[in-house]
Design an enzyme around this catalytic site. Sequence first.
Site, PDB file in Angstrom:
ATOM      1  N   VAL A 192       0.861  -1.178   0.000  1.00 16.92           N
ATOM      2  CA  VAL A 192       0.000   0.000   0.000  1.00 16.92           C
ATOM      3  C   VAL A 192       0.897   1.227   0.000  1.00 16.92           C
ATOM      4  O   VAL A 192       1.807   1.347   0.830  1.00 16.92           O
ATOM      5  CB  VAL A 192      -0.920   0.021   1.239  1.00 16.92           C
ATOM      6  CG1 VAL A 192      -1.790   1.269   1.244  1.00 16.92           C
ATOM      7  CG2 VAL A 192      -1.763  -1.241   1.315  1.00 16.92           C
ATOM      8  N   PHE A 234      -3.814   6.482   7.008  1.00 17.47           N
ATOM      9  CA  PHE A 234      -3.682   5.044   7.215  1.00 17.47           C
ATOM     10  C   PHE A 234      -4.938   4.419   7.817  1.00 17.47           C
ATOM     11  O   PHE A 234      -5.440   3.407   7.331  1.00 17.47           O
ATOM     12  CB  PHE A 234      -2.475   4.722   8.099  1.00 17.47           C
ATOM     13  CG  PHE A 234      -2.337   3.252   8.376  1.00 17.47           C
ATOM     14  CD1 PHE A 234      -1.731   2.418   7.453  1.00 17.47           C
ATOM     15  CD2 PHE A 234      -2.835   2.699   9.548  1.00 17.47           C
ATOM     16  CE1 PHE A 234      -1.618   1.052   7.693  1.00 17.47           C
ATOM     17  CE2 PHE A 234      -2.728   1.338   9.793  1.00 17.47           C
ATOM     18  CZ  PHE A 234      -2.116   0.524   8.868  1.00 17.47           C
ATOM     19  N   ALA A 290       2.917  -4.503   3.253  1.00 16.86           N
ATOM     20  CA  ALA A 290       3.767  -3.364   3.590  1.00 16.86           C
ATOM     21  C   ALA A 290       2.960  -2.117   3.258  1.00 16.86           C
ATOM     22  O   ALA A 290       2.153  -2.121   2.317  1.00 16.86           O
ATOM     23  CB  ALA A 290       5.051  -3.389   2.777  1.00 16.86           C
ATOM     24  N   CYS A 291       3.150  -1.069   4.038  1.00 20.30           N
ATOM     25  CA  CYS A 291       2.465   0.196   3.774  1.00 20.30           C
ATOM     26  C   CYS A 291       3.481   1.311   3.958  1.00 20.30           C
ATOM     27  O   CYS A 291       4.141   1.383   5.000  1.00 20.30           O
ATOM     28  CB  CYS A 291       1.286   0.384   4.728  1.00 20.30           C
ATOM     29  SG  CYS A 291       0.367   1.915   4.430  1.00 20.30           S
ATOM     30  N   VAL A 292       3.616   2.150   2.947  1.00 16.40           N
ATOM     31  CA  VAL A 292       4.592   3.230   3.002  1.00 16.40           C
ATOM     32  C   VAL A 292       3.974   4.540   2.543  1.00 16.40           C
ATOM     33  O   VAL A 292       3.060   4.556   1.721  1.00 16.40           O
ATOM     34  CB  VAL A 292       5.836   2.916   2.137  1.00 16.40           C
ATOM     35  CG1 VAL A 292       6.580   1.705   2.661  1.00 16.40           C
ATOM     36  CG2 VAL A 292       5.459   2.704   0.692  1.00 16.40           C
TER      37      VAL A 292
END
Length: 130
Positions: free
Chosen positions: A80, A88, A108-110
């Site tokens: 994401v 978020f 993974a979220c960045v």
Amino acid sequence: MTRNVIHTNNAPAPVGPYNQAIAASGQLVFVAGQIPLDPKTGEIVGTNDVVQQTEQVMTNLEAILTAAGAKTEDVVKTTVFLADMNDFAAMNQVYARYFDEVSAPARACVQVARLPKDVLVEIECIAVIP
């Protein structure tokens, strides 16, 4: 296809609708990052609304998975990309409707500096075709 959730107490527990890892075998499909474009109009959905944008992104991902012969349950990894990490929680509420915490993919979220067409969210995934 085999798909097994991997969990160890020797690493941090997930804090959302994702798992530490997924072991899978079978034919893989790598879905390109999807942004909130309406496929009929080519226009961005939900300007400045990360909830509407995430809904459209997930709809686009589902359409591609279906075309490949897979479903969201077959997704083993997502990434994401958010324009603002303050989005978020709102993104995660929508995301959680598509992936339950028990069998959710690894994720993974960045936060990124900029996304195509200045959208708020982009999601890519990897799935195993059953």
